[in-house]
Design an enzyme around this catalytic site. Structure first.
Site, mmCIF file in Angstrom:
data_model
loop_
_atom_site.group_PDB
_atom_site.id
_atom_site.type_symbol
_atom_site.label_atom_id
_atom_site.label_comp_id
_atom_site.label_asym_id
_atom_site.label_seq_id
_atom_site.Cartn_x
_atom_site.Cartn_y
_atom_site.Cartn_z
ATOM 1 N N SER A 1 0.851 -1.186 0.000
ATOM 2 C CA SER A 1 0.000 0.000 0.000
ATOM 3 C C SER A 1 0.891 1.242 0.000
ATOM 4 C CB SER A 1 -0.894 0.015 1.243
ATOM 5 O OG SER A 1 -1.605 1.235 1.350
ATOM 6 N N TYR B 1 -0.737 6.484 3.525
ATOM 7 C CA TYR B 1 0.067 6.977 4.645
ATOM 8 C C TYR B 1 -0.573 6.662 5.994
ATOM 9 C CZ TYR B 1 2.037 10.262 8.015
ATOM 10 O OH TYR B 1 2.585 10.822 9.148
ATOM 11 N N ASN B 2 -1.877 6.906 6.110
ATOM 12 C CA ASN B 2 -2.555 6.681 7.391
ATOM 13 C C ASN B 2 -2.535 5.214 7.786
ATOM 14 O OD1 ASN B 2 -3.270 9.385 7.883
ATOM 15 N ND2 ASN B 2 -4.996 9.210 6.485
ATOM 16 N N LYS B 3 -2.730 4.333 6.807
ATOM 17 C CA LYS B 3 -2.705 2.901 7.071
ATOM 18 C C LYS B 3 -1.320 2.466 7.568
ATOM 19 C CE LYS B 3 -4.557 0.180 3.976
ATOM 20 N NZ LYS B 3 -4.764 -0.659 2.763
ATOM 21 N N ASP C 1 -7.256 -6.241 2.845
ATOM 22 C CA ASP C 1 -8.401 -5.853 2.032
ATOM 23 C C ASP C 1 -9.554 -5.637 2.991
ATOM 24 O OD1 ASP C 1 -9.433 -5.196 -0.512
ATOM 25 O OD2 ASP C 1 -10.613 -7.027 -0.504
ATOM 26 N N TYR D 1 -16.694 5.468 3.953
ATOM 27 C CA TYR D 1 -18.059 5.399 4.485
ATOM 28 C C TYR D 1 -18.123 5.886 5.934
ATOM 29 C CZ TYR D 1 -18.801 2.373 0.408
ATOM 30 O OH TYR D 1 -18.879 1.866 -0.868
#
EC number: 3.6.1.66
Length: 204
Positions: free
Chosen positions: A9, A12-14, A73, A158
């Site tokens: 990935s 950045y936040n992940k 995922d 969401y």
């Protein structure tokens, strides 16, 4: 000795969240971009696990099987929509990553639906490839309800529609710290942390 762990990935936040939760381990955690991986992966699996494994395996092979690779995922599963958007969550309205259109479509499909039909859960499946025949798989989830309108300043995905009854807030109304401590990804990462601990103990 510090080992490299590549996350499939460039979010950045992940990656920041993963670094925080796995901080106790001697790992240098890198994004695809940081290690020079620039490939498109077609997420055409029918399950979250299939997509996560495909991403991890593709990057693992691309890097010559020299580094550990982690992929996830995630998606939203809504009871009244027979599990949709599911694996298509990011492209629910047809265009990948268009949060506004995805949310509009979700609200439209749930118009006049009862409370039970609005029950939903966020699910995150993670696959960590440690070696050719060494793979860890974990899953985290959190239950909630889809609101009738967006709430909160966090407009990611969401989040403005996903209401968590225990906190009387949507993800969109929560601070990043709170959301990242209870989210489906956080719960998957905590399980991964336990499994990594077991793996490291076996290797010592």
């Amino acid at each position: 000795m510090v080992k490299k762990l590549v996350v499939a990935s460039n979010n950045y936040n992940k990656i920041r969240e993963i670094k925080q939760i796995l901080a106790q381990y001697p790992l240098e955690i890198l994004s695809m971009g940081e290690i020079g991986v620039n490939i498109d992966i077609d997420e055409n699996g029918t399950t979250f696990l299939e997509n996560a494994y495909k991403k991890a395996k593709t990057v693992y092979d691309f890097l010559g099987r020299k580094f550990m690779v982690l992929a996830d995922d995630s998606g939203l599963i809504v009871k009244g929509l027979n599990g949709e958007p599911g694996v298509h969550s990011a492209r629910f309205a047809g265009e990948h990553g268009n949060d506004k259109k995805n949310n509009e479509k979700l609200l439209k499909l749930l118009e006049n639906k009862n409370r039970e039909s609005r029950n939903a859960r966020f699910l995150c499946t993670m696959v960590l490839i440690l070696g050719v025949d060494e793979v860890l798989e974990v899953q985290g989830e959190i239950e909630g309800i889809i609101c009738e309108e967006e709430r909160g300043n966090n407009r990611f995905g969401y989040d403005p529609l996903f209401y968590v009854p225990e906190y009387n807030m949507t993800f969109g109304e929560m601070s990043a710290e709170l959301k990242n401590s209870i989210s489906h990804r956080a719960r998957a990462l905590k399980k991964l942390k336990i499994e990594m601990g077991k793996y490291i103990e076996k290797k010592v």
